[in-house]
Design a protein around this motif. Structure first.
Motif, PDB file in Angstrom:
ATOM      1  N   LEU A  54       0.854  -1.192   0.000  1.00 42.49           N
ATOM      2  CA  LEU A  54       0.000   0.000   0.000  1.00 42.49           C
ATOM      3  C   LEU A  54       0.885   1.236   0.000  1.00 42.49           C
ATOM      4  O   LEU A  54       1.913   1.264   0.692  1.00 42.49           O
ATOM      5  N   THR A  55       0.467   2.267  -0.725  1.00 42.18           N
ATOM      6  CA  THR A  55       1.241   3.506  -0.716  1.00 42.18           C
ATOM      7  C   THR A  55       0.819   4.454   0.403  1.00 42.18           C
ATOM      8  O   THR A  55       1.492   5.441   0.653  1.00 42.18           O
ATOM      9  N   ASN A  56      -0.297   4.139   1.079  1.00 38.25           N
ATOM     10  CA  ASN A  56      -0.763   4.990   2.173  1.00 38.25           C
ATOM     11  C   ASN A  56      -1.423   4.111   3.238  1.00 38.25           C
ATOM     12  O   ASN A  56      -2.642   3.960   3.267  1.00 38.25           O
ATOM     13  N   MET A  57      -0.604   3.522   4.079  1.00 41.24           N
ATOM     14  CA  MET A  57      -1.099   2.612   5.114  1.00 41.24           C
ATOM     15  C   MET A  57      -2.076   3.322   6.059  1.00 41.24           C
ATOM     16  O   MET A  57      -3.114   2.774   6.411  1.00 41.24           O
ATOM     17  N   LYS A  58      -1.745   4.530   6.434  1.00 44.73           N
ATOM     18  CA  LYS A  58      -2.552   5.265   7.420  1.00 44.73           C
ATOM     19  C   LYS A  58      -3.997   5.438   6.965  1.00 44.73           C
ATOM     20  O   LYS A  58      -4.933   5.192   7.723  1.00 44.73           O
ATOM     21  N   ASP A  59      -4.189   5.849   5.714  1.00 46.94           N
ATOM     22  CA  ASP A  59      -5.540   6.130   5.230  1.00 46.94           C
ATOM     23  C   ASP A  59      -6.228   4.925   4.592  1.00 46.94           C
ATOM     24  O   ASP A  59      -7.455   4.866   4.565  1.00 46.94           O
ATOM     25  N   ALA A  95       6.227   4.195  -3.353  1.00 51.00           N
ATOM     26  CA  ALA A  95       5.605   4.282  -4.680  1.00 51.00           C
ATOM     27  C   ALA A  95       5.574   2.895  -5.302  1.00 51.00           C
ATOM     28  O   ALA A  95       6.292   1.986  -4.880  1.00 51.00           O
ATOM     29  N   LEU A  96       4.744   2.753  -6.326  1.00 44.71           N
ATOM     30  CA  LEU A  96       4.664   1.522  -7.109  1.00 44.71           C
ATOM     31  C   LEU A  96       4.994   1.874  -8.553  1.00 44.71           C
ATOM     32  O   LEU A  96       4.993   3.050  -8.924  1.00 44.71           O
ATOM     33  N   PRO A  97       5.289   0.876  -9.404  1.00 46.24           N
ATOM     34  CA  PRO A  97       5.772   1.170 -10.763  1.00 46.24           C
ATOM     35  C   PRO A  97       4.810   1.950 -11.659  1.00 46.24           C
ATOM     36  O   PRO A  97       5.237   2.591 -12.604  1.00 46.24           O
ATOM     37  N   THR A  98       3.529   1.868 -11.394  1.00 44.14           N
ATOM     38  CA  THR A  98       2.544   2.651 -12.134  1.00 44.14           C
ATOM     39  C   THR A  98       1.772   3.487 -11.110  1.00 44.14           C
ATOM     40  O   THR A  98       1.892   3.241  -9.908  1.00 44.14           O
ATOM     41  N   PRO A  99       0.980   4.452 -11.518  1.00 41.38           N
ATOM     42  CA  PRO A  99       0.289   5.317 -10.556  1.00 41.38           C
ATOM     43  C   PRO A  99      -0.898   4.617  -9.887  1.00 41.38           C
ATOM     44  O   PRO A  99      -2.059   4.909 -10.151  1.00 41.38           O
ATOM     45  N   ILE A 100      -0.577   3.672  -9.037  1.00 43.75           N
ATOM     46  CA  ILE A 100      -1.577   2.898  -8.302  1.00 43.75           C
ATOM     47  C   ILE A 100      -1.285   2.999  -6.813  1.00 43.75           C
ATOM     48  O   ILE A 100      -0.184   3.366  -6.424  1.00 43.75           O
TER      49      ILE A 100
END
Length: 139
Positions: free
Chosen positions: A90-95, A122-127
């Motif tokens: 996850l790119t935003n664990m908190k939310d 970050a992840l390789p694509t905007p996800i």
């Protein structure tokens, strides 16, 4: 003996790798995101002019990524119930963790594979989410 598989329904890999690889009694899925096949669209994501994420709906992405995992499993001759281990990025664990956890639980009611969830920058694509899965499918 090893054999790789590619789904004709799941989104294309973003690099030089298969959707999955069978090695012995295990099936290893490459990282799976919520993208859509043959499209630049990402469910639940609004991108800016430079490809940056303006907003995203983690709930929509969660459903899309789990659907893509199922498509890859089926194309590889495996079933949902064969999953034994899942790593969640996850790119935003908190939310996003609480929402993801609720959706995940609805997909895994009787069958519960092991799971690890980590936050990444970050992840390789905007996800906002990616899954790495391992299934036990026997010899």
């Amino acid at each position: 003996m090893k054999q790789s598989y590619d789904s004709q329904q799941a989104p294309e890999p973003v690099g030089s790798y298969p959707h999955s690889l069978k090695a012995g009694p295990f099936l290893f899925l490459s990282g799976v995101g919520p993208r859509t096949r043959n499209s630049r669209d990402i469910p639940g994501v609004t991108l800016g002019d430079r490809g940056e994420i303006l907003s995203y709906d983690i709930e929509e992405q969660c459903h899309a990524v789990l659907k893509n995992v199922k498509l890859i499993l089926e194309a590889s001759g495996a079933r949902w119930e064969d999953l034994v281990d899942i790593t969640v990025f996850l790119t935003n664990m908190k939310d996003d963790f609480k929402v993801f956890n609720k959706i995940y639980a609805s997909y895994f009611t009787d069958h519960r594979p092991c799971r690890t969830t980590v936050e990444v920058n970050a992840l390789p694509t905007p996800i906002a989410i990616e899954l790495k899965c391992i299934a036990y499918i026997g010899e």
